[in-house]
Design an enzyme around this catalytic site. Sequence first.
Site, PDB file in Angstrom:
ATOM      1  N   ASP A  85       7.771  -7.742   9.674  1.00 12.49           N
ATOM      2  CA  ASP A  85       6.820  -8.100  10.732  1.00 12.49           C
ATOM      3  C   ASP A  85       7.318  -9.338  11.476  1.00 12.49           C
ATOM      4  O   ASP A  85       7.314 -10.445  10.922  1.00 12.49           O
ATOM      5  CB  ASP A  85       5.432  -8.388  10.135  1.00 12.49           C
ATOM      6  CG  ASP A  85       4.696  -7.128   9.735  1.00 12.49           C
ATOM      7  OD1 ASP A  85       5.220  -6.034   9.987  1.00 12.49           O
ATOM      8  OD2 ASP A  85       3.591  -7.238   9.172  1.00 12.49           O
ATOM      9  N   GLU A 170      -0.433   1.873   5.660  1.00 15.43           N
ATOM     10  CA  GLU A 170      -0.213   2.722   4.488  1.00 15.43           C
ATOM     11  C   GLU A 170      -1.489   2.881   3.665  1.00 15.43           C
ATOM     12  O   GLU A 170      -2.305   1.960   3.577  1.00 15.43           O
ATOM     13  CB  GLU A 170       0.895   2.115   3.619  1.00 15.43           C
ATOM     14  CG  GLU A 170       2.224   2.070   4.348  1.00 15.43           C
ATOM     15  CD  GLU A 170       3.283   1.214   3.669  1.00 15.43           C
ATOM     16  OE1 GLU A 170       4.486   1.484   3.877  1.00 15.43           O
ATOM     17  OE2 GLU A 170       2.932   0.260   2.955  1.00 15.43           O
ATOM     18  N   THR A 326       8.187   6.484   2.573  1.00 14.41           N
ATOM     19  CA  THR A 326       9.199   5.497   2.952  1.00 14.41           C
ATOM     20  C   THR A 326      10.328   5.430   1.921  1.00 14.41           C
ATOM     21  O   THR A 326      10.365   6.221   0.987  1.00 14.41           O
ATOM     22  CB  THR A 326       8.560   4.103   3.098  1.00 14.41           C
ATOM     23  OG1 THR A 326       8.041   3.709   1.820  1.00 14.41           O
ATOM     24  CG2 THR A 326       7.438   4.107   4.105  1.00 14.41           C
ATOM     25  N   GLU A 364      10.629   7.856   6.471  1.00 13.36           N
ATOM     26  CA  GLU A 364      11.344   6.823   7.210  1.00 13.36           C
ATOM     27  C   GLU A 364      12.085   5.934   6.226  1.00 13.36           C
ATOM     28  O   GLU A 364      11.820   5.958   5.024  1.00 13.36           O
ATOM     29  CB  GLU A 364      10.361   6.006   8.050  1.00 13.36           C
ATOM     30  CG  GLU A 364       9.250   5.372   7.259  1.00 13.36           C
ATOM     31  CD  GLU A 364       8.081   4.904   8.107  1.00 13.36           C
ATOM     32  OE1 GLU A 364       7.686   3.727   7.969  1.00 13.36           O
ATOM     33  OE2 GLU A 364       7.552   5.702   8.903  1.00 13.36           O
ATOM     34  N   LEU A 367      13.762  -0.272   5.189  1.00 16.77           N
ATOM     35  CA  LEU A 367      14.427  -1.452   5.739  1.00 16.77           C
ATOM     36  C   LEU A 367      15.482  -1.017   6.747  1.00 16.77           C
ATOM     37  O   LEU A 367      16.033   0.082   6.637  1.00 16.77           O
ATOM     38  CB  LEU A 367      15.086  -2.262   4.612  1.00 16.77           C
ATOM     39  CG  LEU A 367      14.140  -2.758   3.500  1.00 16.77           C
ATOM     40  CD1 LEU A 367      14.940  -3.364   2.353  1.00 16.77           C
ATOM     41  CD2 LEU A 367      13.143  -3.765   4.048  1.00 16.77           C
TER      42      LEU A 367
END
Length: 493
Positions: A85, A170, A326, A364, A367
């Site tokens: 973020d 999430e 993820t 996805e 990182l």
Amino acid sequence: MLPLGVVSVDNVLEDKEGLEKQLKELRAAGVDGVMADVWWGIVGSQGPKQYDWTAYRNLFQLVQDCGLKLQAIMSFHQCGGNIGDVDNIPLPQWVLKIGESDPDIFYTNRSGNRDEEYLSLGVDNQPLFYGRTAVEVYSDYMKSFRQNMSDFLGDGLIIDIEVGLGPAGELRYPSYARNQGWVFPGIGEFQCYDKYLKAEFKEAATSVGHPEWDFPDNAGTYNDTPESTEFFGSQGAYLTEKGKFFLAWYSNKLLSHGDQILEEANKAFLGCKVKLAAKVAGIHWWYKTDNHAAELTAGYYNLKSRDGYRPIARMLSRHYAILNFTCLEMRNSEQIAEAKSGPQELVQQVLCGGWREGIDVAGENALPRYDRDGYNQILLNARPNGVNKDGPPKLRMYGLTYLRLSDDLFQKMNFNIFKTFVKKMHADQDYCPDPEKYNNDIGPLEQSKPKMTIEDLLEATEPMEPFPWDKETDMSVGDALASLIDKILSIFK
């Protein structure tokens, strides 16, 4: 995935010309589309049921003009405080104002620290927001999105709506927030100490004849290891009747939360040619311990003897929703030994749980990665048994959203490898704008199926062996020698 702050906190589309240039380069590279966070804290900042979609309409028009599709995230969480973020976008100010007089609307840990990333699921059905419940507020937002984006929905620009269900979007509790002092690989903390969840737990415990039961007081703090706590240690309290009751209640609340909001999303987008999606976190640290401590504090009651993810997939199946997971890029060998991580086994468990429940799974990378090893691991997970020359593979992810569009991605070497990766994701085929031709056609969203009982959902906790995975992808972007050449070239560039 577009930058988090592509629309600024003051609701302006930033650097339109620069973004347009990058989007056109993505289109030329064969990318199908982009994903964008549609922040509640930006659009709904002025007050209840007051929305300004102007900047997002400008963004969506730009994406459409560049020939790309769009995945839109209903981002009901704060941006800031999580890994990656770089922007700070809080919840709407009018919501934070309510939190000043009633801080229990936020998730709370045992020490009483509040987390303002996302509203506690304890207020899902509490009419605290100018007479509206949290679920109704989320529903209002989604209905307004449909109304104001009806042309883009009708044109087929928007292909899926990912519904934010917790911190970082999430379906989980904020158990490992950096803004609370958490550092990898800490086990995190349970987040159910607001007065609303406390009252619900007391009622649940009383209903089974144990009014004296309370939340664990021996589960440690954010950066503990499992063995340093009485709750997660060997023969710990998580294995007792009381511990099991608490963990089942804690994880079941999360299931009900996701189910209720996705039902509202289904009503909001019923009949639109879109898919719904929900994101599940890849909590891979401590996966290779008996206690799975970091997963348990996040709300995933996952043990060797109990599947904590397949019930989520079963719940999603009721709403025809995609499970988005993820950490697809991670390999066990890349993790520090003391974290007892198992990202590869975790990915296999979660994806197979989705496939077994008959739903699409997407994913996805957790990182940013620009290296061939990361891309090859993603490709392996996207098609665990490789390409099928005679039709679609039996095991195939629905899609992959790459994290994230950035200046680093467009560095010459990085972008050249990325273009190869895109080609391999498309099984060495040229870009195809017609999803029907690659079995990804999207029909009108059907009404959610009848509500499942918690017993129906929990039948899916029965552990099952994952489907077999190949050792390596058959669509490699390059081997160890290619990676070595990349490193040498990067030194002399």
